[in-house]
Every structure is written in structure tokens, then in C-alpha cells.
Write a protein that holds these residues in place. Structure first.
Motif, PDB file in Angstrom:
ATOM      1  N   ALA A 163       0.814  -1.221   0.000  1.00  0.00           N
ATOM      2  CA  ALA A 163       0.000   0.000   0.000  1.00  0.00           C
ATOM      3  C   ALA A 163       0.844   1.266   0.000  1.00  0.00           C
ATOM      4  CB  ALA A 163      -0.927  -0.002   1.221  1.00  0.00           C
ATOM      5  N   VAL A 164       2.044   1.215   0.582  1.00  0.00           N
ATOM      6  CA  VAL A 164       2.850   2.437   0.730  1.00  0.00           C
ATOM      7  C   VAL A 164       3.152   3.109  -0.612  1.00  0.00           C
ATOM      8  CG1 VAL A 164       5.151   3.264   1.358  1.00  0.00           C
ATOM      9  CG2 VAL A 164       3.856   1.876   2.958  1.00  0.00           C
ATOM     10  N   PRO A 165       3.580   2.389  -1.667  1.00  0.00           N
ATOM     11  CA  PRO A 165       3.863   3.086  -2.933  1.00  0.00           C
ATOM     12  C   PRO A 165       2.651   3.769  -3.553  1.00  0.00           C
ATOM     13  CG  PRO A 165       4.877   0.908  -2.921  1.00  0.00           C
ATOM     14  CD  PRO A 165       3.965   0.970  -1.745  1.00  0.00           C
ATOM     15  N   HIS A 166       1.448   3.378  -3.153  1.00  0.00           N
ATOM     16  CA  HIS A 166       0.243   3.966  -3.739  1.00  0.00           C
ATOM     17  C   HIS A 166      -0.237   5.195  -2.975  1.00  0.00           C
ATOM     18  CE1 HIS A 166      -0.238   0.568  -6.487  1.00  0.00           C
ATOM     19  NE2 HIS A 166       0.004  -0.233  -5.460  1.00  0.00           N
ATOM     20  N   LEU A 167       0.443   5.548  -1.883  1.00  0.00           N
ATOM     21  CA  LEU A 167      -0.014   6.685  -1.099  1.00  0.00           C
ATOM     22  C   LEU A 167       0.252   8.001  -1.814  1.00  0.00           C
ATOM     23  CD1 LEU A 167       1.100   5.581   2.495  1.00  0.00           C
ATOM     24  CD2 LEU A 167      -1.169   5.427   1.450  1.00  0.00           C
ATOM     25  N   SER A 168       1.411   8.107  -2.451  1.00  0.00           N
ATOM     26  CA  SER A 168       1.738   9.330  -3.183  1.00  0.00           C
ATOM     27  C   SER A 168       2.832   9.015  -4.190  1.00  0.00           C
ATOM     28  CB  SER A 168       2.201  10.433  -2.220  1.00  0.00           C
ATOM     29  OG  SER A 168       3.459  10.091  -1.656  1.00  0.00           O
ATOM     30  N   TYR A 204       6.292   8.461  -2.464  1.00  0.00           N
ATOM     31  CA  TYR A 204       6.514   7.121  -1.927  1.00  0.00           C
ATOM     32  C   TYR A 204       6.687   6.104  -3.051  1.00  0.00           C
ATOM     33  CZ  TYR A 204       5.155   8.910   2.653  1.00  0.00           C
ATOM     34  OH  TYR A 204       5.107   9.617   3.827  1.00  0.00           O
ATOM     35  N   ALA A 205       5.979   6.275  -4.142  1.00  0.00           N
ATOM     36  CA  ALA A 205       6.097   5.342  -5.259  1.00  0.00           C
ATOM     37  C   ALA A 205       7.510   5.348  -5.837  1.00  0.00           C
ATOM     38  CB  ALA A 205       5.076   5.696  -6.340  1.00  0.00           C
ATOM     39  N   ALA A 206       8.188   6.518  -5.786  1.00  0.00           N
ATOM     40  CA  ALA A 206       9.545   6.606  -6.323  1.00  0.00           C
ATOM     41  C   ALA A 206      10.589   6.075  -5.350  1.00  0.00           C
ATOM     42  CB  ALA A 206       9.865   8.052  -6.686  1.00  0.00           C
ATOM     43  N   LEU A 207      10.277   6.128  -4.060  1.00  0.00           N
ATOM     44  CA  LEU A 207      11.275   5.765  -3.047  1.00  0.00           C
ATOM     45  C   LEU A 207      11.072   4.377  -2.458  1.00  0.00           C
ATOM     46  CD1 LEU A 207      11.566   9.145  -1.076  1.00  0.00           C
ATOM     47  CD2 LEU A 207      13.098   8.236  -2.831  1.00  0.00           C
ATOM     48  N   VAL A 208       9.888   3.828  -2.570  1.00  0.00           N
ATOM     49  CA  VAL A 208       9.598   2.512  -1.994  1.00  0.00           C
ATOM     50  C   VAL A 208       9.131   1.588  -3.116  1.00  0.00           C
ATOM     51  CG1 VAL A 208       8.252   1.216  -0.302  1.00  0.00           C
ATOM     52  CG2 VAL A 208       8.923   3.576   0.187  1.00  0.00           C
ATOM     53  N   ALA A 227      23.244   0.600  -4.170  1.00  0.00           N
ATOM     54  CA  ALA A 227      23.057   1.973  -3.697  1.00  0.00           C
ATOM     55  C   ALA A 227      23.771   2.969  -4.613  1.00  0.00           C
ATOM     56  CB  ALA A 227      23.562   2.106  -2.273  1.00  0.00           C
ATOM     57  N   SER A 228      24.906   2.567  -5.161  1.00  0.00           N
ATOM     58  CA  SER A 228      25.646   3.463  -6.057  1.00  0.00           C
ATOM     59  C   SER A 228      24.852   3.772  -7.320  1.00  0.00           C
ATOM     60  CB  SER A 228      26.992   2.834  -6.431  1.00  0.00           C
ATOM     61  OG  SER A 228      27.765   2.557  -5.274  1.00  0.00           O
ATOM     62  N   TYR A 229      24.033   2.831  -7.765  1.00  0.00           N
ATOM     63  CA  TYR A 229      23.227   3.011  -8.983  1.00  0.00           C
ATOM     64  C   TYR A 229      21.751   3.278  -8.669  1.00  0.00           C
ATOM     65  CZ  TYR A 229      27.303   1.185 -11.441  1.00  0.00           C
ATOM     66  OH  TYR A 229      28.568   1.001 -11.939  1.00  0.00           O
ATOM     67  N   PHE A 230      21.457   3.533  -7.391  1.00  0.00           N
ATOM     68  CA  PHE A 230      20.090   3.826  -6.950  1.00  0.00           C
ATOM     69  C   PHE A 230      19.119   2.706  -7.347  1.00  0.00           C
ATOM     70  CE2 PHE A 230      16.189   6.408  -6.429  1.00  0.00           C
ATOM     71  CZ  PHE A 230      16.443   6.884  -5.166  1.00  0.00           C
ATOM     72  N   GLN A 231      19.565   1.468  -7.207  1.00  0.00           N
ATOM     73  CA  GLN A 231      18.707   0.313  -7.483  1.00  0.00           C
ATOM     74  C   GLN A 231      18.030  -0.120  -6.178  1.00  0.00           C
ATOM     75  OE1 GLN A 231      21.667  -2.342  -9.123  1.00  0.00           O
ATOM     76  NE2 GLN A 231      21.205  -1.716 -11.217  1.00  0.00           N
TER      77      GLN A 231
END
Length: 273
Positions: free
Chosen positions: A43-48, A51-55, A232-236
Motif C-alpha cells: 500500500a505504501v507506494p500507492h499513497l503518493s 513514496y512510489a519513487a522511493l519505496v 546503492a551506487s546506482y540507486f537500485q
């Protein structure tokens, strides 16, 4: 000749309704926290959009996991980390057992060595990683040494605290019955100390995983910590989540096996129900 009579076939009696509910309810109860966690994560990525970009969603993490499972790279990272933890923790606990027995059994040794023990125990193993790299390089020996250090001091504290609190009545009764010091150690102290050895191993495993991942973030070419650092270096983010999930489930499985082993070896020990 009389004909033999075949016994009538009897269908097994159906289980009571309450029994069905209990058998069905236990897996559901065990799976409930995981279902709630998975639902919250979904549910968290669907909040905004933030959050969808970070989770990343569970489905996205699974899509990244499948190719790594297919080419075997995930297994290589997992096996490297698991073997380091098992080797380092076993060596650390084996070294801690005799020291813990001495500190727990002899009050004089405990008074003499406890300040020194507290000094080294307060030093975080992660802070020693730069020194191990300077002295031993970035090979396996440095990582194993850091793990041995972390497991040793963690296990020693659990061992000597547990052994020093063994009820004196067991020792006094054995001595009254004429037990020698060897018999006292093998038949009284050792069985009573075994639960503390297993508990020390469980605690050392948790500390070992935290220490290993930190060391792999700095100087490893493979392992789950190294995989997380590269991701983390490639933001994966999906790969980072995958590494964390592998660490958590592996640590949980190791702890579960130790709990089962404890139940077999110290089943005689009374527990609070």
C-alpha cells in the motif's frame, strides 16, 4: 471348511469441528503478521508519487530477483555472506566457551578480568574494520577476524552471566554425594551451562550478521553487503530491498534451527508456558 469372514471396512471418524479449526488456525495465525506487513508494503507506494519513487513494490522487487536467481548471482552473494557468518560465529563462540566458564566459575577471575572484558566489549567491531584492513588487507581473513571478535565478546558475556547464576544447590548436592571436580564439571556444570551456550550462539549470530554486512559494505567483492553497496551506487532500490530480505530470512532461519536444536538438547529445562 468354514469360510473366513472379511473384516468390514471402517471409514476413519471425522475430526471434531474444533480440531479442524485449531489445525487451520495455527498456520493462519503464524502467517497473519507477514500478511499485514506485505499489505502495508504494497500500500505504501500507492499513497503518493513520492513514496512510489522511493519505496519499490513487492512485485518490482520480485521482478529484479528472478534474473539474479536465474544466473546464480544472488546465490553467490548469499553463500559468501552465510559462510562468513557461520565460520566467524562458530570460531568466536568456541573461543568464548572456555573463557566464559572460567569467568563464571571462578569469582576471583571474574573480578580480575571483568574490567578488561568491559573495555574491549565496548569497542564496536565496525569501528575496528579500518584497522583490520590496514593490518590484514581486504581478504577473507580480515572479515572473519572482525566476526570472531564480535561473536567472542558477545558470547562471553552471556556465558559467564549464565554460569555464575547456576543454583548452588546442584553443586552442593553433587559434592555431598562425593562427586569429584571432573564429575562435577561433566555431569552438573556442563549440562546446566549448555542452554547458555546455545543462547550465546543465538545472540552472536545476530551481532555477526550486523557486523558482516558493515564490513562487506567497505571491502568485499561479493556478499549481500557488497551487493547492497553496489545497488546503492546506482540507486537500485529493488536490489537493496532484495539484499535486506535475504539477510532477514537467513538470520531468521538460522535462529529457528538453533531454537529447534535447543529444544532437542535442553528439553529437560523448565520454561514459562
Amino acid at each position: 471348511m468354514s469360510k473366513s469372514k472379511s473384516l468390514p471396512f471402517r471409514t476413519p471418524a471425522p475430526l471434531p469441528a474444533g480440531r479442524h479449526l485449531r489445525l487451520l488456525g495455527k498456520p493462519l495465525l503464524l502467517g497473519l503478521p507477514w500478511a499485514v506487513l506485505l499489505a502495508l508494503w504494497t500500500a505504501v507506494p500507492h499513497l503518493s508519487e513520492r513514496y512510489a519513487a522511493l519505496v519499490p513494490s513487492p512485485a518490482s522487487v520480485l521482478r529484479h530477483a528472478l534474473p539474479m536467481l536465474a544466473d546464480g548471482s544472488l546465490f553467490v552473494h548469499w553463500a559468501a555472506s552465510a559462510s562468513r557468518v557461520i565460520g566467524g560465529v562458530l570460531l568466536g563462540v568456541l573461543a568464548a566457551v572456555p573463557v566464559g566458564f572460567v569467568l563464571g566459575w571462578y569469582a576471583g577471575a571474574r573480578r580480575l578480568l571483568t574490567p578488561l572484558l568491559n573495555f574491549f566489549r565496548a569497542l564496536p567491531p565496525i569501528a575496528l574494520i579500518p584497522l583490520t584492513i590496514v593490518y590484514f588487507g581486504i581478504g577473507e581473513a580480515a572479515k572473519i577476524l572482525v566476526l570472531v571478535y564480535a561473536a567472542f565478546f558477545t558470547a562471553v558475556v552471556v556465558l559467564y552471566e549464565g554460569i555464575s547464576r547456576i543454583a548452588p544447590i546442584y553443586v552442593n548436592v553433587a559434592r555431598t554425594l562425593g562427586a569429584s571436580e571432573r564429575e562435577l564439571f561433566l555431569r552438573v556444570v556442563l549440562p546446566l551451562a549448555l542452554p547458555h551456550v546455545l543462547t550465546a550462539t543465538r545472540v552472536a549470530l545476530g551481532v555477526g550478521w550486523m557486523t558482516l554486512v558493515a564490513s562487506e559494505l567497505v571491502s568485499a567483492q561479493n556478499g549481500l553487503g557488497s551487493m547492497i553497496q553496489v545497488a546503492a551506487s546506482y540507486f537500485q532500490l529493488e536490489v537493496i530491498y532484495l539484499g535486506l530480505i535475504c539477510i532477514g530470512f537467513t538470520a531468521m532461519a538460522m535462529d529457528f534451527l538453533l531454537v529447534r536444536l535447543s529444544a532437542r538438547l535442553v528439553g529437560w529445562q523448565e520454561r514459562v508456558k
